[in-house]
Design a protein around this motif. Structure first.
Motif: not given
Ligand SMILES: [Zn+2]
Length: 463
Positions: A220, A259, A264
């Motif tokens: 991510q 992450s 996020s």
């Protein structure tokens, strides 16, 4: 009528054969191993239960009690007052990604180099007391097959197959000169991917499960030691993350997200991601969201080591600035974890090959205990880690019939017997306060027995 009659006759025959087979199966003799005279760390309790016995029937823990009569034919092992505990679980490994660096893997290695070193990594983890690992990118189902067939010794592997990530993100291991969309060696081997949009995510995600993945791993955000990706990057779009979660859910499994940045992490949790990998900007709001969503965090503590700057990739001037901003942004991770005690899994995240990883595995064990105490780090390697691997659900989890990471009746028989009390001295499970300077070792001397799935892989109790 005649046809129907012969059909029903055939059916009766089939049914009776099946019931004969079932009876035969029932009569098959169980294999018993009885451990006596042990003190138990069960994976959840902060104290040992002293003077106990544990009976193993085939691959499961059948009974835990003070006095157990040995069944006929049982092998009895006197634990000599040592500690019996669950086999360790590492929640974030990369067994197949090993070499001098990512460009070395991309340019100088073939599948043979990768496969043979991957096998050596599996053997290493088992010898360090890990009976289960969750592989968060790179390993497909082949490693489990080789272990199940007895070709190599290794832990139970929960593979994620190819990393799912976009161009310029943390899963982009291509050369500088490679064109967008140009297939790399690591893509060809289904170790990583380059996705551009939800349709690509669907294709890669489904292929991952087809190749033996038990969960998905998305990149991510960016990273610190890597080349193209700022750590603050949101490397995947909402629609891409949603697509990954939807495919994982269609297999009753879940997504873990690499992450770092808080926004996020919050987004990932809102979109249904169940494990935050690294999660360095963890705080109270993230913790509350994790509780609400039934999510977990796993973090490699080497990220907070004073020796981190010695890693060659971080000496690259392109990464120095990233390291400085990251160090400032992540400074509250340790105090926040100490205060909030989130559901946290242990992870080593080593990508360097067996020799380098042996040292890092030992050092990570030490750092966990140094920062959060022995009990918290042991729980992160046993019971909580067992909950994390079980998130893979009843369909694709290769071991859905019992718990991992605990000593209790009905759990899988993954067991260590160690000399000493790990709640008091973390070194008895192989921790080492040295990292790069640690001498090479062959297994952990104080781990006397390693049992996985009811099979003993090491027994030096007599020594
Ligand atoms: Zn990783």
């Amino acid at each position: 009528m005649k046809i129907n009659k012969s059909l029903s006759m055939a059916l009766v025959l089939v049914l009776s054969i099946t019931s004969i087979l079932a009876q035969k199966k029932k009569k098959q003799k169980s294999n018993y191993i009885l451990f006596t005279n042990v003190n138990i760390f069960d994976g959840t309790s902060e104290t040992l239960s002293n003077g106990m016995s544990v009976l193993i029937e085939n691959n499961m823990i059948n009974k835990v009690s003070q006095n157990i009569k040995a069944p006929r034919g049982a092998k009895v092992i006197d634990g000599q007052g040592m500690t019996l505990m669950p086999g360790l679980i590492d929640c974030h490994t990369h067994l197949m990604i090993n070499g001098k660096g990512l460009s070395d893997i991309e340019n100088n290695q073939t599948w043979e180099d990768l496969a043979l070193r991957g096998g050596a990594m599996a053997e290493l983890y088992l010898s360090e007391g890990f009976t289960t690992v969750r592989d968060m990118g790179g390993a497909n189902g082949g490693l489990n097959r080789a272990i199940a067939e007895g070709n190599i010794d290794g832990p139970r592997v929960y593979p994620s197959a190819a990393f799912i990530g976009g161009r310029g993100g943390h899963a982009d291991f291509g050369n500088y000169s490679s064109k967008p969309g140009q297939e790399t060696q690591m893509q060809r081997l289904n170790m990583t991917s380059e996705v551009a949009g939800p349709n690509d995510v669907i294709m890669v995600a489904r292929n991952n499960f087809r190749q033996g993945a038990t969960q998905l791993k998305i990149m991510q955000t960016g990273g610190v030691a890597s080349l193209f990706d700022p750590w603050q990057l949101d490397g995947m779009m909402v629609a891409e993350i949603k697509a990954a979660v939807e495919i994982a859910n269609s297999y009753q499994s879940y997504v873990g997200a690499h992450s770092y940045a808080k926004k996020s992490m919050m987004l990932a949790l809102d979109l249904g991601v169940k494990t935050l990998e690294h999660g360095f900007m963890f705080d109270e709001e993230v913790n509350n969201k994790m509780i609400e969503k039934g999510a977990y965090i796993t973090t490699n503590m080497t990220a907070f080591s004073p020796l981190l700057a010695d890693i060659p990739a971080l000496n690259d001037p392109r990464n120095q600035h990233k390291l400085q901003t990251a160090t400032a942004a992540f400074k509250n991770y340790i105090p926040n974890v100490k205060k909030l005690k989130p559901k946290r899994g242990h992870q080593t995240d080593c990508v360097g090959g067996p020799d380098a990883c042996q040292k890092q595995i030992a050092y990570e064990k030490h750092l966990g205990a140094e920062f959060f105490g022995n009990y918290e780090t042991l729980k992160a390697m046993t019971s909580t880690a067992g909950e994390i691997v079980a998130l893979s659900g009843p369909v694709v989890n290769p071991w859905p019939n019992g718990k991992l990471g605990v000593i209790e009746e009905g759990a899988y028989a993954d067991i260590l017997i160690v000399k000493g009390n790990p709640l008091k001295d973390i070194n008895v499970i192989g921790a080492n306060k040295e990292w790069f300077k640690a001498p090479k070792r062959d297994g952990v001397e104080t781990i006397k027995i390693i049992m996985k799935d009811g099979v003993i892989y090491k027994n030096t109790l007599g020594k």
